[in-house]
Design a protein around this motif. Structure first.
Motif, PDB file in Angstrom:
ATOM      1  N   ALA A  60       0.797  -1.268   0.034  1.00 55.06           N
ATOM      2  CA  ALA A  60      -0.249  -0.166  -0.161  1.00 55.06           C
ATOM      3  C   ALA A  60       0.980   1.113  -0.078  1.00 55.06           C
ATOM      4  O   ALA A  60       0.510   2.346  -0.658  1.00 55.06           O
ATOM      5  CB  ALA A  60      -1.018  -0.054   1.284  1.00 55.06           C
ATOM      6  N   GLY A  61       1.964   1.160   0.721  1.00 49.70           N
ATOM      7  CA  GLY A  61       2.888   2.305   0.670  1.00 49.70           C
ATOM      8  C   GLY A  61       3.482   2.706  -0.414  1.00 49.70           C
ATOM      9  O   GLY A  61       3.595   3.994  -0.896  1.00 49.70           O
ATOM     10  N   LEU A  62       3.815   1.742  -1.471  1.00 55.15           N
ATOM     11  CA  LEU A  62       4.226   1.918  -2.839  1.00 55.15           C
ATOM     12  C   LEU A  62       3.093   2.551  -3.796  1.00 55.15           C
ATOM     13  O   LEU A  62       3.577   3.151  -4.544  1.00 55.15           O
ATOM     14  CB  LEU A  62       4.827   0.554  -3.264  1.00 55.15           C
ATOM     15  N   ALA A  63       2.018   1.931  -3.466  1.00 51.74           N
ATOM     16  CA  ALA A  63       0.929   2.266  -4.217  1.00 51.74           C
ATOM     17  C   ALA A  63       0.747   3.941  -4.044  1.00 51.74           C
ATOM     18  O   ALA A  63       0.396   4.723  -4.901  1.00 51.74           O
ATOM     19  CB  ALA A  63      -0.447   1.757  -4.102  1.00 51.74           C
ATOM     20  N   VAL A  64       0.864   4.150  -2.748  1.00 54.25           N
ATOM     21  CA  VAL A  64       0.174   5.720  -2.499  1.00 54.25           C
ATOM     22  C   VAL A  64       1.623   6.630  -2.961  1.00 54.25           C
ATOM     23  O   VAL A  64       1.336   7.746  -3.564  1.00 54.25           O
ATOM     24  CB  VAL A  64       0.535   5.986  -1.067  1.00 54.25           C
ATOM     25  N   THR A  65       2.823   6.015  -3.030  1.00 56.94           N
ATOM     26  CA  THR A  65       4.135   6.792  -3.613  1.00 56.94           C
ATOM     27  C   THR A  65       3.528   6.888  -5.280  1.00 56.94           C
ATOM     28  O   THR A  65       3.926   8.090  -5.833  1.00 56.94           O
ATOM     29  CB  THR A  65       5.312   5.994  -3.703  1.00 56.94           C
ATOM     30  N   ALA A  66       3.288   5.790  -5.831  1.00 59.37           N
ATOM     31  CA  ALA A  66       3.047   5.906  -7.141  1.00 59.37           C
ATOM     32  C   ALA A  66       1.860   6.616  -7.634  1.00 59.37           C
ATOM     33  O   ALA A  66       1.901   7.683  -8.692  1.00 59.37           O
ATOM     34  CB  ALA A  66       2.644   4.372  -7.737  1.00 59.37           C
ATOM     35  N   ARG A  67       0.925   6.840  -6.650  1.00 59.50           N
ATOM     36  CA  ARG A  67      -0.389   7.729  -7.061  1.00 59.50           C
ATOM     37  C   ARG A  67       0.077   9.302  -6.989  1.00 59.50           C
ATOM     38  O   ARG A  67      -0.217  10.066  -7.700  1.00 59.50           O
ATOM     39  CB  ARG A  67      -1.474   7.549  -6.084  1.00 59.50           C
ATOM     40  N   ALA A  68       1.015   9.455  -5.739  1.00 60.58           N
ATOM     41  CA  ALA A  68       1.540  10.791  -5.583  1.00 60.58           C
ATOM     42  C   ALA A  68       2.324  11.459  -6.996  1.00 60.58           C
ATOM     43  O   ALA A  68       1.970  12.664  -7.380  1.00 60.58           O
ATOM     44  CB  ALA A  68       2.140  10.813  -4.383  1.00 60.58           C
ATOM     45  N   TRP A  69       3.097  10.504  -7.544  1.00 57.27           N
ATOM     46  CA  TRP A  69       3.949  10.921  -8.592  1.00 57.27           C
ATOM     47  C   TRP A  69       3.054  10.972  -9.897  1.00 57.27           C
ATOM     48  O   TRP A  69       3.192  11.924 -10.604  1.00 57.27           O
ATOM     49  CB  TRP A  69       4.861   9.944  -8.570  1.00 57.27           C
ATOM     50  N   ALA A  70       2.172  10.097  -9.993  1.00 54.89           N
ATOM     51  CA  ALA A  70       1.193  10.043 -11.129  1.00 54.89           C
ATOM     52  C   ALA A  70       0.286  11.411 -11.191  1.00 54.89           C
ATOM     53  O   ALA A  70       0.052  11.820 -12.275  1.00 54.89           O
ATOM     54  CB  ALA A  70       0.153   8.930 -10.979  1.00 54.89           C
ATOM     55  N   ARG A  71      -0.106  11.896 -10.120  1.00 52.52           N
ATOM     56  CA  ARG A  71      -0.778  13.169 -10.050  1.00 52.52           C
ATOM     57  C   ARG A  71       0.033  14.210 -10.711  1.00 52.52           C
ATOM     58  O   ARG A  71      -0.615  15.308 -10.987  1.00 52.52           O
ATOM     59  CB  ARG A  71      -0.849  13.464  -8.674  1.00 52.52           C
ATOM     60  N   PHE A  72       1.288  14.256 -10.829  1.00 51.96           N
ATOM     61  CA  PHE A  72       2.043  15.305 -11.610  1.00 51.96           C
ATOM     62  C   PHE A  72       1.669  15.313 -13.131  1.00 51.96           C
ATOM     63  O   PHE A  72       1.998  16.395 -13.696  1.00 51.96           O
ATOM     64  CB  PHE A  72       3.455  15.191 -11.124  1.00 51.96           C
ATOM     65  N   CYS A  73       1.245  14.056 -13.657  1.00 50.07           N
ATOM     66  CA  CYS A  73       0.858  13.932 -14.957  1.00 50.07           C
ATOM     67  C   CYS A  73       2.236  14.586 -15.822  1.00 50.07           C
ATOM     68  O   CYS A  73       1.971  15.126 -16.774  1.00 50.07           O
ATOM     69  CB  CYS A  73      -0.158  14.751 -15.548  1.00 50.07           C
ATOM     70  N   ASP A  74       3.229  13.781 -15.485  1.00 48.59           N
ATOM     71  CA  ASP A  74       4.521  14.172 -16.234  1.00 48.59           C
ATOM     72  C   ASP A  74       5.207  12.864 -16.430  1.00 48.59           C
ATOM     73  O   ASP A  74       5.537  12.086 -15.599  1.00 48.59           O
ATOM     74  CB  ASP A  74       5.649  14.939 -15.260  1.00 48.59           C
ATOM     75  N   PHE A  75       5.702  12.664 -17.778  1.00 54.35           N
ATOM     76  CA  PHE A  75       6.307  11.451 -18.264  1.00 54.35           C
ATOM     77  C   PHE A  75       7.569  11.409 -17.851  1.00 54.35           C
ATOM     78  O   PHE A  75       8.695  11.570 -18.744  1.00 54.35           O
ATOM     79  CB  PHE A  75       5.882  11.135 -19.555  1.00 54.35           C
ATOM     80  N   LYS A  76       8.093  11.305 -16.752  1.00 49.20           N
ATOM     81  CA  LYS A  76       9.546  11.400 -16.312  1.00 49.20           C
ATOM     82  C   LYS A  76       9.461  10.520 -14.911  1.00 49.20           C
ATOM     83  O   LYS A  76       8.443  10.377 -14.260  1.00 49.20           O
ATOM     84  CB  LYS A  76      10.105  12.712 -16.146  1.00 49.20           C
ATOM     85  N   HIS A  77      10.875  10.145 -14.615  1.00 47.16           N
ATOM     86  CA  HIS A  77      10.830   9.170 -13.352  1.00 47.16           C
ATOM     87  C   HIS A  77      10.843  10.120 -12.327  1.00 47.16           C
ATOM     88  O   HIS A  77      11.187  11.405 -12.190  1.00 47.16           O
ATOM     89  CB  HIS A  77      12.161   8.501 -13.382  1.00 47.16           C
ATOM     90  N   ASN A  78      10.288   9.812 -11.161  1.00 48.86           N
ATOM     91  CA  ASN A  78      10.302  10.292  -9.878  1.00 48.86           C
ATOM     92  C   ASN A  78      11.543  10.821  -9.407  1.00 48.86           C
ATOM     93  O   ASN A  78      12.768  10.275  -9.395  1.00 48.86           O
ATOM     94  CB  ASN A  78       9.660   9.551  -8.702  1.00 48.86           C
ATOM     95  N   ILE A  79      11.811  12.205  -9.161  1.00 47.92           N
ATOM     96  CA  ILE A  79      12.808  12.985  -8.958  1.00 47.92           C
ATOM     97  C   ILE A  79      13.524  12.441  -7.606  1.00 47.92           C
ATOM     98  O   ILE A  79      14.656  12.779  -7.044  1.00 47.92           O
ATOM     99  CB  ILE A  79      12.855  14.274  -9.179  1.00 47.92           C
ATOM    100  N   TYR A  80      12.681  11.999  -6.605  1.00 49.01           N
ATOM    101  CA  TYR A  80      12.859  11.612  -5.293  1.00 49.01           C
ATOM    102  C   TYR A  80      13.272  10.002  -5.215  1.00 49.01           C
ATOM    103  O   TYR A  80      13.693   9.612  -4.192  1.00 49.01           O
ATOM    104  CB  TYR A  80      11.830  11.739  -4.435  1.00 49.01           C
TER     105      TYR A  80
END
Length: 266
Positions: A60-80
């Motif tokens: 569930a924690g990884l899913a929360v992280t994935a959702r947070a990054w997806a919300r930026f709607c930017d096709f690039k890897h997470n900068i964190y």
């Protein structure tokens, strides 16, 4: 009680701030099952066969992280990704795969994961490298033997996905733990299925362990989630305080009434 209801409504509004378009709930059992199943299908069918491939389960924690990054709607890897403390509350390394597409109807979990796995045609297992000019890191992350947790999210982007298209589309992000893709290292060890499972049990060519496969819940969200900045620190504090304080007030009143008989009833 009305304050508590208002607090819940505030949280609901916050979750809708980024996009009013349809999205896929990271707590939806059907979505979770499909994400896990599609990954494990490809882990089972690696060629050459794997001797130490772990069964992958949801986190569930990884899913929360994935959702947070997806919300930026930017096709690039997470900068964190390199700052693991801001990626997950417990894991020491996190990997990531991203798929984007437009229109919305193009997206299915199955087709997205398959696109990643199709990179196998460019990967040489024995040389542990991709063909020149090709990409295969998405494939190797999906079949990385030591990776055993996955969490995914799909976000609708009505204004398009940056670095991809201005047309309304979908971004699908999967995060993995522990991370894979170490340079010069094969994603798994070749051999008879489950022959190197150790104390794990063998289930359909995959190594399973009840402790490792256990599901966990987290009271956590990344500090860079755009929903937090949309709210602002003050309003976020108000929401949190109201959610915590109202149940405490009811509990305190009940406790005092039980011990000191503050109220009389007829």
């Amino acid at each position: 009680m009305s304050d508590f209801i208002h607090a819940l409504i505030s949280v609901t509004v916050l979750l809708k701030v980024v996009s009013s378009e349809p999205f896929f709930d990271i707590k939806d059992p059907a979505f979770i099952k499909e994400c896990v199943t599609e990954h494990n299908i490809h882990r089972i069918n690696v060629n050459p066969p794997a001797s130490n491939m772990r069964y992958m389960t949801w986190d569930a924690g990884l899913a929360v992280t994935a959702r947070a990054w997806a919300r930026f709607c930017d096709f690039k890897h997470n900068i964190y990704l390199k700052d693991v403390r801001r990626m997950h509350p417990t894991f020491t390394s996190v990997g990531e795969n991203i798929w984007v597409g437009a229109p919305y109807t193009l997206f299915t979990v199955k087709s997205a994961v398959k696109l990643w796995v199709d990179e196998v045609q460019h990967y040489n297992y024995y040389k542990t490298q991709c063909a020149k000019g090709e990409v295969c890191g998405h494939y190797t992350q999906v079949v990385w033997a030591d990776t055993y947790k996955v969490g995914c999210a799909a976000q609708a982007c009505p204004n398009g996905v940056a670095s991809f298209s201005t047309w309304p589309g979908i971004i699908f992000v999967c995060n993995y733990a522990t991370a894979g893709n170490y340079r010069g290292v094969a994603p798994y060890r070749q051999g008879s299925s489950c022959s190197e499972c150790g104390q794990d049990t063998c289930d359909n060519k995959l190594c399973r362990n009840s402790t490792r496969d256990a599901l966990h819940s987290y009271w956590w969200t990344p500090d860079w989630d755009p929903v937090l900045s949309s709210c602002g620190s003050f309003c976020l504090s108000v929401v949190i305080i109201r959610l915590i304080s109202v149940p405490l007030i009811f509990a305190c009143v009940y406790f005092l009434n039980c011990h000191y008989k503050l109220f009389a009833y007829e």
